[in-house]
Motif scaffolding. Sequence first.
Motif, PDB file in Angstrom:
ATOM      1  N   ALA A 176       0.829  -1.205   0.000  1.00  0.00           N
ATOM      2  CA  ALA A 176       0.000   0.000   0.000  1.00  0.00           C
ATOM      3  C   ALA A 176       0.865   1.258   0.000  1.00  0.00           C
ATOM      4  CB  ALA A 176      -0.927  -0.010   1.212  1.00  0.00           C
ATOM      5  N   CYS A 177       1.992   1.217   0.710  1.00  0.00           N
ATOM      6  CA  CYS A 177       2.878   2.381   0.789  1.00  0.00           C
ATOM      7  C   CYS A 177       3.413   2.800  -0.577  1.00  0.00           C
ATOM      8  CB  CYS A 177       4.052   2.092   1.717  1.00  0.00           C
ATOM      9  SG  CYS A 177       3.650   2.026   3.474  1.00  0.00           S
ATOM     10  N   GLU A 178       3.456   1.856  -1.501  1.00  0.00           N
ATOM     11  CA  GLU A 178       3.941   2.162  -2.840  1.00  0.00           C
ATOM     12  C   GLU A 178       2.938   2.970  -3.654  1.00  0.00           C
ATOM     13  OE1 GLU A 178       4.778  -1.616  -4.527  1.00  0.00           O
ATOM     14  OE2 GLU A 178       6.454  -2.075  -3.168  1.00  0.00           O
ATOM     15  N   LYS A 179       1.671   2.996  -3.185  1.00  0.00           N
ATOM     16  CA  LYS A 179       0.616   3.625  -3.974  1.00  0.00           C
ATOM     17  C   LYS A 179      -0.012   4.854  -3.321  1.00  0.00           C
ATOM     18  CE  LYS A 179      -0.675  -0.883  -5.904  1.00  0.00           C
ATOM     19  NZ  LYS A 179      -1.767  -1.889  -6.070  1.00  0.00           N
ATOM     20  N   VAL A 180       0.052   4.938  -1.975  1.00  0.00           N
ATOM     21  CA  VAL A 180      -0.684   5.987  -1.279  1.00  0.00           C
ATOM     22  C   VAL A 180       0.006   6.248   0.061  1.00  0.00           C
ATOM     23  CG1 VAL A 180      -2.220   4.314  -0.146  1.00  0.00           C
ATOM     24  CG2 VAL A 180      -3.027   6.647  -0.511  1.00  0.00           C
ATOM     25  N   PRO A 181      -0.049   7.490   0.571  1.00  0.00           N
ATOM     26  CA  PRO A 181       0.517   7.727   1.905  1.00  0.00           C
ATOM     27  C   PRO A 181      -0.270   6.943   2.964  1.00  0.00           C
ATOM     28  CG  PRO A 181      -0.611   9.694   1.096  1.00  0.00           C
ATOM     29  CD  PRO A 181      -0.515   8.744  -0.056  1.00  0.00           C
ATOM     30  N   VAL A 182       0.440   6.226   3.794  1.00  0.00           N
ATOM     31  CA  VAL A 182      -0.178   5.344   4.790  1.00  0.00           C
ATOM     32  C   VAL A 182       0.093   5.868   6.192  1.00  0.00           C
ATOM     33  CG1 VAL A 182      -0.186   3.013   5.771  1.00  0.00           C
ATOM     34  CG2 VAL A 182      -0.013   3.327   3.285  1.00  0.00           C
ATOM     35  N   ILE A 183      -0.937   5.830   7.029  1.00  0.00           N
ATOM     36  CA  ILE A 183      -0.832   6.166   8.447  1.00  0.00           C
ATOM     37  C   ILE A 183      -1.194   4.910   9.230  1.00  0.00           C
ATOM     38  CG2 ILE A 183      -1.759   7.553  10.349  1.00  0.00           C
ATOM     39  CD1 ILE A 183      -2.284   8.802   6.838  1.00  0.00           C
ATOM     40  N   VAL A 184      -0.268   4.383  10.010  1.00  0.00           N
ATOM     41  CA  VAL A 184      -0.531   3.207  10.833  1.00  0.00           C
ATOM     42  C   VAL A 184      -0.736   3.669  12.267  1.00  0.00           C
ATOM     43  CG1 VAL A 184       0.391   1.028  11.725  1.00  0.00           C
ATOM     44  CG2 VAL A 184       0.787   1.671   9.337  1.00  0.00           C
ATOM     45  N   PHE A 185      -1.733   3.096  12.954  1.00  0.00           N
ATOM     46  CA  PHE A 185      -1.936   3.485  14.349  1.00  0.00           C
ATOM     47  C   PHE A 185      -2.422   2.305  15.172  1.00  0.00           C
ATOM     48  CE2 PHE A 185      -6.399   3.515  13.466  1.00  0.00           C
ATOM     49  CZ  PHE A 185      -7.066   3.536  14.685  1.00  0.00           C
ATOM     50  N   ASP A 186      -2.328   2.472  16.478  1.00  0.00           N
ATOM     51  CA  ASP A 186      -2.806   1.504  17.466  1.00  0.00           C
ATOM     52  C   ASP A 186      -1.917   0.278  17.517  1.00  0.00           C
ATOM     53  OD1 ASP A 186      -4.306  -0.325  19.007  1.00  0.00           O
ATOM     54  OD2 ASP A 186      -5.596  -0.828  17.323  1.00  0.00           O
ATOM     55  N   ARG A 187      -1.835  -0.440  16.439  1.00  0.00           N
ATOM     56  CA  ARG A 187      -0.988  -1.619  16.329  1.00  0.00           C
ATOM     57  C   ARG A 187       0.017  -1.376  15.214  1.00  0.00           C
ATOM     58  NH1 ARG A 187      -6.213  -5.501  15.779  1.00  0.00           N
ATOM     59  NH2 ARG A 187      -6.835  -5.485  17.963  1.00  0.00           N
ATOM     60  N   GLY A 188       1.169  -2.008  15.328  1.00  0.00           N
ATOM     61  CA  GLY A 188       2.205  -1.724  14.348  1.00  0.00           C
ATOM     62  C   GLY A 188       2.438  -2.838  13.357  1.00  0.00           C
ATOM     63  N   VAL A 189       3.343  -2.590  12.448  1.00  0.00           N
ATOM     64  CA  VAL A 189       3.811  -3.568  11.470  1.00  0.00           C
ATOM     65  C   VAL A 189       5.325  -3.503  11.432  1.00  0.00           C
ATOM     66  CG1 VAL A 189       1.772  -3.736   9.995  1.00  0.00           C
ATOM     67  CG2 VAL A 189       3.353  -1.828   9.691  1.00  0.00           C
ATOM     68  N   GLU A 190       5.945  -4.500  10.814  1.00  0.00           N
ATOM     69  CA  GLU A 190       7.398  -4.600  10.815  1.00  0.00           C
ATOM     70  C   GLU A 190       8.006  -3.916   9.598  1.00  0.00           C
ATOM     71  OE1 GLU A 190       7.673  -8.826  11.139  1.00  0.00           O
ATOM     72  OE2 GLU A 190       7.591  -8.795  13.328  1.00  0.00           O
ATOM     73  N   THR A 191       7.636  -2.673   9.422  1.00  0.00           N
ATOM     74  CA  THR A 191       8.180  -1.863   8.342  1.00  0.00           C
ATOM     75  C   THR A 191       8.042  -0.406   8.746  1.00  0.00           C
ATOM     76  OG1 THR A 191       7.945  -1.208   6.018  1.00  0.00           O
ATOM     77  CG2 THR A 191       5.942  -1.851   7.155  1.00  0.00           C
ATOM     78  N   ASP A 192       8.929   0.448   8.230  1.00  0.00           N
ATOM     79  CA  ASP A 192       8.824   1.868   8.516  1.00  0.00           C
ATOM     80  C   ASP A 192       8.341   2.644   7.297  1.00  0.00           C
ATOM     81  OD1 ASP A 192      10.992   1.792   6.866  1.00  0.00           O
ATOM     82  OD2 ASP A 192      12.367   2.797   8.233  1.00  0.00           O
ATOM     83  N   CYS A 193       7.653   1.953   6.382  1.00  0.00           N
ATOM     84  CA  CYS A 193       7.228   2.617   5.149  1.00  0.00           C
ATOM     85  C   CYS A 193       6.085   3.603   5.369  1.00  0.00           C
ATOM     86  CB  CYS A 193       6.838   1.585   4.083  1.00  0.00           C
ATOM     87  SG  CYS A 193       5.228   0.785   4.327  1.00  0.00           S
ATOM     88  N   ALA A 194       5.315   3.452   6.450  1.00  0.00           N
ATOM     89  CA  ALA A 194       4.215   4.385   6.712  1.00  0.00           C
ATOM     90  C   ALA A 194       4.782   5.785   6.934  1.00  0.00           C
ATOM     91  CB  ALA A 194       3.414   3.934   7.927  1.00  0.00           C
ATOM     92  N   VAL A 195       4.028   6.791   6.533  1.00  0.00           N
ATOM     93  CA  VAL A 195       4.487   8.165   6.733  1.00  0.00           C
ATOM     94  C   VAL A 195       4.627   8.451   8.223  1.00  0.00           C
ATOM     95  CG1 VAL A 195       4.018  10.597   6.281  1.00  0.00           C
ATOM     96  CG2 VAL A 195       3.323   8.873   4.602  1.00  0.00           C
ATOM     97  N   THR A 196       3.668   7.977   9.014  1.00  0.00           N
ATOM     98  CA  THR A 196       3.738   8.140  10.456  1.00  0.00           C
ATOM     99  C   THR A 196       3.101   6.943  11.138  1.00  0.00           C
ATOM    100  OG1 THR A 196       3.227   9.624  12.319  1.00  0.00           O
ATOM    101  CG2 THR A 196       1.567   9.441  10.610  1.00  0.00           C
TER     102      THR A 196
END
Length: 402
Positions: A176-196
Motif C-alpha cells: 500500500a505504501c507504494e501507492k498511497v501515503p499510509v498512516i498506521v496506528f494503534d498496532r504496528g507492522v514490521e516496516t517503517d514505510c508508513a508516513v507516520t
Amino acid sequence: MRPRSTTLTSLAALLGAALLAGCTSDAPADGPAAPSASGSAATDGSGDSDFFDQAEYDRQLELAKETPEGPEDKPWEQMLRPEFIDTAEYAKKGGGDAHLCFSNAGVFNPWRQVGLKNMRAEVELHKEIGKFTVLDAQGKDDKQISDIQELTGKGCDALIVSPNTTATLTPAVERACEKVPVIVFDRGVETDCAVTFISPVGGYGYGAAAADFLVEKTEPGAKILALRISPGVDALETRWSAAKRAFDKAGVEVVDAKFTDGDPARTKSIVADALTRHGEIDGVWMDSGATAVAAVEAFEDAGQEVPPITGEDQQDFLTAWKEKKLTAVAPAYPTFQWRTPVIAALKILGGEEVPKEWTLPQPVITEADLDDYLEPGMPPLHYAMCGCEELPGFPEKWGGKE
C-alpha cells in the motif's frame, strides 16, 4: 520509525475485550484471542516474554514521566519527543475534497467500537474531507489483506491502517505504501514505510504503572494473581514483561498468570481456582481491564475482600471502584488516539510536517482523579479517555444520555 515502538524486536499491538476467534500467534491484543490449548502458552502466561527489548523498555518508562508537547486540553494532538519529517511529496494536488480510507482490524469489542465512533466524529469536523471509506476486517488477517488491496484501488488520497496482527499484515502495508501515503496506528507492522506511526507510550509503560501500584500496596512475598487476555501480542507481552520485572525486583510472588480469553466466566473461574489453591490473593494485575469487574465479583462470590486490583478506564470498572471503595488504579490505552490518524492524514495531504513516530500521552487514573473520569449516563462499556465529549453527537452516538 521503530516497528511498533520497538527497535529490532518484533512486536504486534493492543487492548480491550476479546472474543475467542482467530488462531494466529500474534493475535490482536484487543481483538480475537488465540484459542487456548491445554499445557500451551495460551493457558499459562507465567513465562517471561520473548518480546522484551531493554532499550525500548527504558525509553517508554522515561516517556511516561515526560510532559508532552501540544494543546493542554487536546491530548490526541499532543506528542512526546516528536521528530518531524517533511511530507511535501504527499501534498494533495489538483484541489477538491480529500478521500480518506480506513482499513480497520475490526470492531469486535467495546474499546474498538468507542474508538471508531471517535474517528467518524473527528471526520465530521473537517469539511475538507469529501469521502470517508471504512472497511472492517472482522478480526481476520486474510480479509484485511484483501481490504487494503481494495482500498488502494479506490482512489484514496490517504490510507489509515489499524493492523489486525503485526507480521502477517506487514507485506500488505508495504504494498500500500507504494501507492498511497499510509498512516498506521494503534498496532504496528514490521516496516517503517508508513508516513507516520501513531500510538500512546506503549505496553511497558502500562504494565509497569499497574505493577508498581501493586508493589506499593503490598508487602514483599505478597501473592499476586496475573490475569492476561491473549498471548503473542506486543502491547500485552510488553505489559507483562514490564510487570514481571517490577514484581521480581520487589520480591512479590506471582502465584498464577493465566489467560482469560477476555471471558468474564473464565475470569471468575481462574480467580476461584486461585483462591482455592492459594488460600489468599494479595493483589490482582491485569494486562487488559475488560474483565476487571468479573474479577472483583469472583472475590465477592468467595466471601473475600477484594485485594488491590488494576483495571482500565471502562465505566463499569470505574463505577465498581467508586461504589465498592476498591483499592485500585486504571492505566489506560486511551481511545482518544482514534482521532489522531484523521488529523495526521490531513496534515500529510496539506504537506505539513508530522512526527515519524507520533507518540501520544498515556494517562493513568488514580484515586485522586477517579471522579473526573466517571461519566454519568454513559454505558458500562464506554471508555472514559475517549476525548469525545465535545465531538458531534456526544453523548447519544456513544450510547449515553444527556
